[in-house]
Motif scaffolding. Structure first.
Motif, short mmCIF file in Angstrom:
data_model
loop_
_atom_site.label_atom_id
_atom_site.label_comp_id
_atom_site.label_asym_id
_atom_site.label_seq_id
_atom_site.Cartn_x
_atom_site.Cartn_y
_atom_site.Cartn_z
N UNK A 102 50.95 11.99 78.78
CA UNK A 102 50.35 11.32 79.94
C UNK A 102 48.83 11.40 79.89
N UNK A 103 48.31 12.58 79.52
CA UNK A 103 46.85 12.73 79.41
C UNK A 103 46.31 11.82 78.32
N UNK A 104 47.05 11.74 77.22
CA UNK A 104 46.63 10.86 76.11
C UNK A 104 46.52 9.41 76.58
N UNK A 105 47.51 8.97 77.36
CA UNK A 105 47.49 7.59 77.83
C UNK A 105 46.42 7.33 78.87
N UNK A 106 46.24 8.28 79.80
CA UNK A 106 45.30 8.08 80.91
C UNK A 106 43.85 8.24 80.47
N UNK A 107 43.59 9.29 79.68
CA UNK A 107 42.21 9.62 79.33
C UNK A 107 41.78 8.99 78.01
N UNK A 108 42.47 9.39 76.94
CA UNK A 108 42.01 9.00 75.61
C UNK A 108 42.17 7.51 75.36
N UNK A 143 40.30 10.15 68.48
CA UNK A 143 40.48 11.54 68.08
C UNK A 143 41.11 12.35 69.21
N UNK A 144 40.64 12.13 70.44
CA UNK A 144 41.24 12.83 71.59
C UNK A 144 42.69 12.41 71.77
N UNK A 145 42.96 11.13 71.55
CA UNK A 145 44.33 10.64 71.62
C UNK A 145 45.21 11.40 70.63
N UNK A 146 44.70 11.56 69.41
CA UNK A 146 45.45 12.32 68.39
C UNK A 146 45.63 13.77 68.81
N UNK A 147 44.59 14.34 69.46
CA UNK A 147 44.68 15.74 69.91
C UNK A 147 45.89 15.96 70.81
N UNK A 148 46.05 15.11 71.83
CA UNK A 148 47.14 15.33 72.79
C UNK A 148 48.50 15.04 72.18
#
Length: 513
Positions: A102-108, A143-148
């Motif tokens: 969810x964080x990946x979708x909302x933020x990254x 990169x943040x997307x990959x992180x989550x």
């Protein structure tokens, strides 16, 4: 709690998810790698005001955009499959696994979607500084997307920060930061991201060498090779370092995976690392008495050094892990697989008793069952294992893919080091043999990344979540035919998308700088 499901459904569901993940990982690492290289080129343009570097950045941005768009499509399908094909998994751990996604979708993804438009269409419309910032933020968003996503995957390898709630039959998160910053997640993130940088560098160098072969855009090609080779050498060296860290984490949290990676059946102190080996195809089970290797060359004590940071430490093999009885770090004795399975069945029975007692309003019996469940919940997943041999992953696949990954990692370090020597000290533009090597290195970059994921995921089997939920208990109850049908639909769809991307990229490359 979980019903028995036909094994063919398990195999086809796994195959469909593997197909989607493999195709998705074709696009993701190139996105990560090109983001860094085009960011560096635009930074040079910002500092020098040389239009050459602006045009160079714009060229690689076009290829980045093509790859990014198709990668998003495969990624969305991958996430939907958790709900359609793996509903038991989603129910059992959705409170934890869903949070990083969810964080990946909302933020990254929001960050990527916002700034990629400025990056592509903002030239001359926004300031040079803001455009440069947008370029780096697009790459940072990826990169943040990959992180989550990797945090979620690392949690499957090493579940932490949660408790099992018998009232809801779900695992619930109690420590978000334990999930988000576990050592497994940190190592997996850096190792995966750096492998993407390596692929991006290999791709840039290979395309640039194609221009040298065609005697086109010589200045652009050599400049791109310099940037790509420096990024590639740094990333390849750091990948080796983070790979060592990942190996240590695997040894601590997934010893069966490590044993499969090494074809290692009998534990010993001062265990050697197999530098080269050929497995015996006649070996079927761990205890069949057949020698595991036809031949092997070992590096003495290196496996103990990798696994425990002590060249004389004991490293358990597959048979030790199944039979138990060896001493653990805390001084206790390792349980055998049969003992873990017995405690898992005890946990399942206690859970059933708890639910029944709660439904009947018998709080005293429910409390007693809860205590038994709590004492054995760590082995809950083992209760669904029918045969100890199920706990051994595919040894040949894991063993050979690990060596493919490691050997290619060493090759990339040598490749980029030689390339930098030639581009600065020799006339690389005239070395056609090196141009061909660079072109043929592009598919090797993809192979290395795919091999790493095969080791990570196939080496974890039979677990969807390590020690907690076996794959056989994680899937949805679906008609096998429907899964087979969607498998082939996805195979055709993804292949068409891949061919389309290759065709569009080739046209962009032929059009030139």
């Amino acid at each position: 709690m979980f019903e028995s499901i036909d094994t063919s459904l398990i195999d086809w569901s796994r195959a469909q998810f593997a197909l989607t993940a493999i195709y998705h990982w074709i696009f993701v690492p190139l996105t990560l790698g090109l983001a860094v290289i085009m960011g560096i080129m635009e930074t040079i343009y910002y500092r020098t005001r040389n239009e050459f570097w602006k045009q160079a950045a714009q060229f690689w941005m076009r290829l980045f955009g093509i790859n990014f768009a198709i990668g998003v499509a495969t990624g969305l399908i991958l996430e939907f499959e958790f709900g359609t094909n793996w509903s038991n998994y989603s129910w059992f751990v959705g409170d934890i696994f869903g949070a990083p996604l969810a964080i990946e979708g909302i933020l990254a993804f929001f960050m990527e979607a916002t700034f990629i438009a400025v990056m592509f269409f903002g030239w001359g419309k926004v300031s040079r500084r803001f455009h440069l910032t947008s370029t780096w933020l697009t790459g940072l968003g990826a990169t943040i997307s990959a992180w989550w996503i990797l945090v979620a995957n690392a949690w499957m390898q090493n579940p932490v920060g949660m408790v099992f709630n018998p009232d809801t039959a779900r695992n619930e998160m109690v420590d978000f930061w334990a999930v988000a910053t576990s050592p497994m997640a940190v190592n997996k993130f850096f190792h995966s991201i750096l492998s993407g940088w390596v692929l991006g560098a290999v791709f840039v160098v290979g395309v640039s060498c194609w221009y040298l072969l065609r005697r086109r855009h010589k200045e652009f090609a050599l400049a791109s090779i310099r940037v790509g080779a420096w990024v590639g050498l740094f990333a390849a060296l750091m990948s080796a370092w983070t790979g060592d860290g990942s190996g240590y984490q695997v040894a601590q949290k997934q010893p069966m995976k490590l044993a499969a990676m090494e074809g290692y059946y009998e534990g010993q102190q001062g265990a050697g690392l197999v530098a080269f080996g050929i497995l015996n195809p006649n070996k079927q089970t761990p205890a069949d008495g057949v020698e595991p290797f036809l031949m092997r060359i070992e590096l003495p004590k290196m496996l103990s050094l990798l696994a425990e940071r002590d060249p004389n430490a004991f490293v358990p093999g597959i048979n030790n892990l199944l039979e138990g009885g060896y001493r653990l770090k805390d001084g206790s004795q390792a349980l055998s697989a049969e003992e873990k399975m017995a405690r898992g069945r005890k946990a399942i029975a206690a859970f059933a008793a708890y639910r029944t007692a709660k439904a009947d309003g018998n709080e005293e019996v429910a409390a007693e069952a809860a205590v038994v469940l709590q004492d054995n919940v760590a082995y809950f997943g083992y209760g669904y294992i029918k045969d100890v041999n199920e706990l051994v992953p595919n040894v040949p696949l894991t063993f050979y893919m690990f060596r493919v990954m490691v050997m290619l990692g060493g090759y990339f370090i040598l490749f980029f080091a030689v390339l930098l020597f030639l581009v600065y000290r020799k006339n690389l533009a005239e070395m056609r043999w090196m141009h061909w090597i660079a072109l043929f290195t592009i598919p090797l970059g993809y192979l290395a990344g795919q091999a790493g994921w095969v080791v990570a995921e196939c080496g974890r089997q039979p677990w969807a979540i390590q020690d907690m939920l076996p794959t056989s208990a994680a899937i949805s109850r679906l008609d096998v035919g429907s899964v087979q049908t969607t498998f082939f639909i996805f195979l055709v769809l993804f292949t068409v998308l891949l061919i389309a991307e290759i065709g569009i990229m080739l046209r962009a490359i032929r059009k030139g700088f």
